[in-house]
Design a protein around this motif. Structure first.
Motif, PDB file in Angstrom:
ATOM      1  N   SER A  69       0.841  -1.185   0.000  1.00 54.31           N
ATOM      2  CA  SER A  69       0.000   0.000   0.000  1.00 54.31           C
ATOM      3  C   SER A  69       0.883   1.245   0.000  1.00 54.31           C
ATOM      4  CB  SER A  69      -0.890  -0.016   1.251  1.00 54.31           C
ATOM      5  OG  SER A  69      -1.718   1.104   1.271  1.00 54.31           O
ATOM      6  N   CYS A  70       0.599   2.186  -0.910  1.00 52.17           N
ATOM      7  CA  CYS A  70       1.355   3.443  -0.970  1.00 52.17           C
ATOM      8  C   CYS A  70       1.204   4.187   0.355  1.00 52.17           C
ATOM      9  CB  CYS A  70       0.844   4.304  -2.122  1.00 52.17           C
ATOM     10  SG  CYS A  70       1.568   5.959  -2.194  1.00 52.17           S
ATOM     11  N   VAL A  71       2.309   4.718   0.864  1.00 51.58           N
ATOM     12  CA  VAL A  71       2.270   5.414   2.150  1.00 51.58           C
ATOM     13  C   VAL A  71       1.516   6.735   2.080  1.00 51.58           C
ATOM     14  CG1 VAL A  71       4.393   4.369   3.032  1.00 51.58           C
ATOM     15  CG2 VAL A  71       4.527   6.509   1.752  1.00 51.58           C
ATOM     16  N   ALA A  72       1.356   7.298   0.880  1.00 49.97           N
ATOM     17  CA  ALA A  72       0.687   8.588   0.751  1.00 49.97           C
ATOM     18  C   ALA A  72      -0.764   8.456   0.303  1.00 49.97           C
ATOM     19  CB  ALA A  72       1.447   9.472  -0.238  1.00 49.97           C
ATOM     20  N   THR A  73      -1.033   7.524  -0.627  1.00 53.25           N
ATOM     21  CA  THR A  73      -2.365   7.451  -1.217  1.00 53.25           C
ATOM     22  C   THR A  73      -3.133   6.192  -0.848  1.00 53.25           C
ATOM     23  OG1 THR A  73      -1.586   6.317  -3.208  1.00 53.25           O
ATOM     24  CG2 THR A  73      -1.540   8.739  -3.232  1.00 53.25           C
ATOM     25  N   GLY A  74      -2.439   5.171  -0.396  1.00 56.31           N
ATOM     26  CA  GLY A  74      -3.073   3.893  -0.113  1.00 56.31           C
ATOM     27  C   GLY A  74      -3.263   3.040  -1.356  1.00 56.31           C
ATOM     28  N   GLU A  75      -2.877   3.571  -2.524  1.00 52.14           N
ATOM     29  CA  GLU A  75      -3.004   2.819  -3.775  1.00 52.14           C
ATOM     30  C   GLU A  75      -2.046   1.638  -3.780  1.00 52.14           C
ATOM     31  OE1 GLU A  75      -2.021   5.770  -6.670  1.00 52.14           O
ATOM     32  OE2 GLU A  75      -3.997   6.715  -6.599  1.00 52.14           O
ATOM     33  N   PRO A  76      -2.393   0.579  -4.535  1.00 50.07           N
ATOM     34  CA  PRO A  76      -1.486  -0.567  -4.643  1.00 50.07           C
ATOM     35  C   PRO A  76      -0.185  -0.188  -5.354  1.00 50.07           C
ATOM     36  CG  PRO A  76      -3.686  -1.111  -5.460  1.00 50.07           C
ATOM     37  CD  PRO A  76      -3.656   0.362  -5.225  1.00 50.07           C
ATOM     38  N   VAL A  77       0.921  -0.676  -4.809  1.00 45.29           N
ATOM     39  CA  VAL A  77       2.233  -0.481  -5.423  1.00 45.29           C
ATOM     40  C   VAL A  77       2.815  -1.871  -5.672  1.00 45.29           C
ATOM     41  CG1 VAL A  77       4.560   0.470  -5.137  1.00 45.29           C
ATOM     42  CG2 VAL A  77       2.595   1.676  -4.166  1.00 45.29           C
ATOM     43  N   PRO A  78       2.883  -2.281  -6.953  1.00 43.54           N
ATOM     44  CA  PRO A  78       3.437  -3.605  -7.234  1.00 43.54           C
ATOM     45  C   PRO A  78       4.936  -3.645  -6.956  1.00 43.54           C
ATOM     46  CG  PRO A  78       2.684  -2.532  -9.267  1.00 43.54           C
ATOM     47  CD  PRO A  78       2.427  -1.595  -8.137  1.00 43.54           C
ATOM     48  N   ALA A  79       5.414  -4.783  -6.506  1.00 41.40           N
ATOM     49  CA  ALA A  79       6.843  -4.946  -6.213  1.00 41.40           C
ATOM     50  C   ALA A  79       7.254  -6.382  -6.491  1.00 41.40           C
ATOM     51  CB  ALA A  79       7.130  -4.594  -4.754  1.00 41.40           C
ATOM     52  N   HIS A  80       8.512  -6.524  -6.838  1.00 32.24           N
ATOM     53  CA  HIS A  80       9.117  -7.846  -7.035  1.00 32.24           C
ATOM     54  C   HIS A  80      10.355  -7.909  -6.159  1.00 32.24           C
ATOM     55  CE1 HIS A  80       6.484  -8.794 -10.377  1.00 32.24           C
ATOM     56  NE2 HIS A  80       6.659  -7.553 -10.775  1.00 32.24           N
ATOM     57  N   VAL A  81      10.496  -8.990  -5.449  1.00 28.78           N
ATOM     58  CA  VAL A  81      11.640  -9.192  -4.568  1.00 28.78           C
ATOM     59  C   VAL A  81      12.433 -10.374  -5.106  1.00 28.78           C
ATOM     60  CG1 VAL A  81      12.392  -9.812  -2.233  1.00 28.78           C
ATOM     61  CG2 VAL A  81      10.442  -8.268  -2.550  1.00 28.78           C
ATOM     62  N   PRO A 135      10.225   0.034   2.828  1.00 27.86           N
ATOM     63  CA  PRO A 135       9.493   0.493   4.011  1.00 27.86           C
ATOM     64  C   PRO A 135       8.534   1.658   3.721  1.00 27.86           C
ATOM     65  CG  PRO A 135      11.781   1.193   4.111  1.00 27.86           C
ATOM     66  CD  PRO A 135      11.649   0.315   2.915  1.00 27.86           C
ATOM     67  N   TYR A 136       8.757   2.369   2.611  1.00 29.66           N
ATOM     68  CA  TYR A 136       7.908   3.500   2.246  1.00 29.66           C
ATOM     69  C   TYR A 136       7.528   3.413   0.777  1.00 29.66           C
ATOM     70  CZ  TYR A 136       9.830   5.210   6.613  1.00 29.66           C
ATOM     71  OH  TYR A 136      10.210   5.328   7.924  1.00 29.66           O
ATOM     72  N   PRO A 137       6.692   2.429   0.411  1.00 30.08           N
ATOM     73  CA  PRO A 137       6.327   2.308  -1.005  1.00 30.08           C
ATOM     74  C   PRO A 137       5.501   3.515  -1.453  1.00 30.08           C
ATOM     75  CG  PRO A 137       4.994   0.836   0.341  1.00 30.08           C
ATOM     76  CD  PRO A 137       6.020   1.444   1.245  1.00 30.08           C
ATOM     77  N   ARG A 138       5.797   3.997  -2.668  1.00 30.98           N
ATOM     78  CA  ARG A 138       5.110   5.177  -3.183  1.00 30.98           C
ATOM     79  C   ARG A 138       4.566   4.908  -4.573  1.00 30.98           C
ATOM     80  NH1 ARG A 138       8.326  10.368  -1.073  1.00 30.98           N
ATOM     81  NH2 ARG A 138       6.745  11.339  -2.327  1.00 30.98           N
ATOM     82  N   SER A 139       3.316   5.265  -4.782  1.00 30.32           N
ATOM     83  CA  SER A 139       2.682   5.123  -6.091  1.00 30.32           C
ATOM     84  C   SER A 139       3.048   6.330  -6.948  1.00 30.32           C
ATOM     85  CB  SER A 139       1.164   5.027  -5.936  1.00 30.32           C
ATOM     86  OG  SER A 139       0.643   6.255  -5.458  1.00 30.32           O
ATOM     87  N   ALA A 140       2.631   6.284  -8.213  1.00 29.23           N
ATOM     88  CA  ALA A 140       2.911   7.389  -9.140  1.00 29.23           C
ATOM     89  C   ALA A 140       2.247   8.683  -8.674  1.00 29.23           C
ATOM     90  CB  ALA A 140       2.442   7.016 -10.540  1.00 29.23           C
ATOM     91  N   GLY A 141       1.123   8.594  -7.981  1.00 33.52           N
ATOM     92  CA  GLY A 141       0.414   9.791  -7.520  1.00 33.52           C
ATOM     93  C   GLY A 141       0.817  10.261  -6.137  1.00 33.52           C
TER      94      GLY A 141
END
Length: 175
Positions: A69-81, A135-141
């Motif tokens: 979840s984006c820390v600012a908007t709550g939007e989904p942020v895809p990630a690959h580990v 720790p701080y995922p961010r979406s485009a918005g």
């Protein structure tokens, strides 16, 4: 808490054993819940075990596809580990008193304690995934949402930006 893989009895671990783990749908859901992820679509790991008496070292790699979840908007942020790990399992220390401290050195930072009977490899690998997450995922918005909320960017909040603003207020052109 074992939500991925099995407890591995120490008496069944042989030096050089390779363990391949792949989380099923239910395990992915449990791990996502444990780590506060929006989703965990894939989680695989492999480990090679080496044993020295009661000490077991697991080295390997984790791979995961997930959404945070984006820390600012709550939007989904895809990630690959795709991350290597090196975990040392050691017997739980015998402490004389409950208030006695146990000192760990730099070499012990990726050490997990075991009860002398088995190691919790799956749970330790999930902990490694947790450490690999942003720790701080961010979406485009995220930047626009933060600006709208009045949060300053790093550049705007720097001491140099404050000095530049003061300089322009005072009408100085400077050297």
């Amino acid at each position: 808490m074992t939500d991925f893989g099995q407890r591995l009895p120490l008496d069944q671990i042989r030096d050089g054993d390779r363990i391949d783990l792949s989380a099923d749908r239910a395990e992915c859901a449990a791990i996502a819940d444990r780590l506060g992820l929006l989703s965990l679509d894939r989680f695989d790991a492999h480990a090679v075990l080496s044993r020295d008496g009661q000490k077991v070292r697991a080295t390997g790699r984790i791979k995961a596809s997930l959404e945070q979840s984006c820390v600012a908007t709550g939007e989904p942020v895809p990630a690959h580990v795709d991350e290597a790990f090196d975990i040392l399992f050691v017997p739980e220390p015998k402490i004389g008193r409950a208030d006695e401290e146990v000192e760990l050195g730099a070499a012990d930072l990726d050490a997990m304690f075991h009860d002398g009977a088995a190691i919790e490899l799956g749970s330790a690998i999930v902990d490694s995934l947790a450490l690999a997450l942003d720790p701080y995922p961010r979406s485009a918005g995220a930047d626009a949402a933060l600006k709208e909320a009045g949060v300053l960017s790093e550049e705007e909040a720097s001491p140099f930006a404050a000095l530049a603003a003061l300089k322009s207020k005072l009408g100085g052109s400077g050297p």
